[in-house]
Design an enzyme around this catalytic site. Sequence first.
Site, short mmCIF file in Angstrom:
data_model
loop_
_atom_site.label_atom_id
_atom_site.label_comp_id
_atom_site.label_asym_id
_atom_site.label_seq_id
_atom_site.Cartn_x
_atom_site.Cartn_y
_atom_site.Cartn_z
N CYS A 52 0.84 -1.20 0.00
CA CYS A 52 0.00 0.00 0.00
C CYS A 52 0.88 1.25 0.00
CB CYS A 52 -0.98 -0.04 1.15
SG CYS A 52 -2.46 0.92 0.81
N HIS A 87 -3.55 -5.15 0.52
CA HIS A 87 -2.90 -5.69 1.73
C HIS A 87 -2.98 -7.22 1.73
CE1 HIS A 87 -2.43 -1.90 4.03
NE2 HIS A 87 -3.44 -1.52 3.29
N GLU A 143 -1.49 -9.27 3.43
CA GLU A 143 -1.31 -9.87 4.77
C GLU A 143 -2.62 -10.31 5.41
OE1 GLU A 143 -0.84 -6.70 4.01
OE2 GLU A 143 -1.36 -5.31 5.63
N1 GLN Z 1 -2.03 6.68 2.86
C1 GLN Z 1 -2.09 5.92 1.67
C2 GLN Z 1 -3.45 6.01 1.02
O1 GLN Z 1 -4.42 6.38 1.63
C3 GLN Z 1 -1.73 4.48 1.92
C4 GLN Z 1 -2.73 3.78 2.78
C5 GLN Z 1 -2.22 2.46 3.32
O2 GLN Z 1 -1.03 2.20 3.29
N2 GLN Z 1 -3.10 1.65 3.87
O3 GLN Z 1 -3.59 5.69 -0.12
#
Ligand code: GLN
Length: 604
Positions: free
Chosen positions: A398, A525, A527
Amino acid sequence: MKYVLVTGGVVSGLGKGVTASSIGLLLQACGLRVTSIKIDPYLNTDAGTMSPFEHGEVFVLDDGGEVDLDLGNYERFLDLTLTRDNNITTGKIYQSVIDKERKGDYLGKTVQVVPHITDAIQEWIERVAMVPVDGKEGPADVCVIELGGTIGDIESMPFIEALGQFSYRVGPGNFCLVHVSLVPVLNVVGEQKTKPTQHSVRVLRGQGLTPNILACRSTKPLEENVKAKLAQFCHVPAENIVTLYDVPNIWHIPLLLRDQKAHEAILKELNLQSIAREPNLKEWTTRTEISSTLHDSVRIAMVGKYTGLSDAYLSVLKALLHASVACHRKLVVDWVAAGDLEDVTAKETPQVHKAAWDLLKGADGVLVPGGFGDRGVQGKILAAKYARENKVPFLGICLGMQIAVIEFARSVLGMIDANSTEFDPETTSPCVIFMPEGSKTHMGGTMRLGSRRTYFKITDCKSAKLYGDVAFIDERHRHRYEVNPDMISQFESAGLSFVGRDETGRRMEIIELPAHPYFVGVQFHPEFKSRPGKPSALFLGLITACRRSDTSLPNKGRLKKPVANGTSNGHFTVKSRENGHPFKSSNGSLNGVYSNGNGNGVHS
Ligand code: GLN
């Protein structure tokens, strides 16, 4: 539907979650289908707005629910796919009651905690318990309910009252209450003290709930006379008192419960003896044994913001662990505070800066997890640069993918000002931009949340192979920003590949550097869907790449090829629950009691 309620007494952080998950696992091992509900008596409607620093990570479900990290433990432990409604909070209950009141559904009546809130709680439990969460048809046999907090807390009172009514309503034979308590030893005398448990059982009874089983946390197994005393004063038969004494790692907990015949006591209370079989925990036992004999390590540098609290990255740690165990490697996580890698730290505290870089350079692989806000972003960019230039295996999740793109833009494309508009709205090279699915102006509800599909645009790439050459994958998301689709051609002509995209082709999901041994970034994600027996493909890719780059190991090359998510490797099909939450570093009190004390909060 049969219900097992798990409550906790005396102190918080006793391991109700571990106990509840272990009970669920033990019942599954007896051939039963299990679902679970976690009750959090706090007022927040969900965990979405809660700081990972205070509360540990926000776990994301397929349906986009942002929930307490305990739900992650249930999903991993029991291999379930839960819904947001499997996490009940005071906020959710009150919201539903107030919504009804506004609609006039209470027909002018006074709306009160009893019966309206307590009824709403019972209806919620009954409704959600019936929803299948294990991929099979029809409701499960048993619903394990964990009540967060400690008996006696003011905020859990309506739940206790509701559960008291509920147990009466579903009747004996359908409800089993397991009370997790503490039996401390006072050093001077060395005697196991039962009084705290007696008191908490008394409070429980005073509130209308009678425990059927006592699960006592203690350093050593309970003495027989201590059990007898507890039985006498708490009115729980001695055979229904189990000791959760300290063990080298928490994978032993289901085994402890089985050895003390906790399943027999529970099945008897629930009238399920006739349909349950003897518990089969063979694979679980094998796994526990194997994992504790691993000695060749794999060192992963976790470059994050909340390095003081491993719970903030709990699922990432579990996913790393699942992959490491599948690769027969002992996981060592080196926490690198992203800010410490930055040049400002070199000026202010050079030794801190050097220590951080030494850790990063000593690691076999680098992982930059997700995050919000600009603290540490520059350090994460430096970590990605280091991994890219030195061909060190890298996984960016992310925000970790977004910073890898920013780094590439700055270093390779020469866009020195490249940034995400999250951190610099005025940047002249906005390579990561705000791309909400919903409103562009309203913060609430703008997050892209939950399961979304990624299609492999390039099939001859590392991630597609790791996922088993499928056409698409479904992974969970939680973000607002994304790689700027208008800049993709520039990136691609410089060698950064956008191998996975959403169905529109405008949202970038997976990046890879084909010339690098393993440089992968993902907008989702992975994970959250890793399981002990089914490690996430991309984590497996990372660990495998680390292993490949390690030429010093004597047994290199004779390891079994691990198998990724979705395929059983036949060997690690059991579920695990490691330390970390509930032995939250934040509450400190009992941290590590179940752990092996290696202090990295990962492998226990
Ligand atoms: N802050 C970034 C976004 O909103 C990444 C978010 C995250 O890593 N979950 O896109």
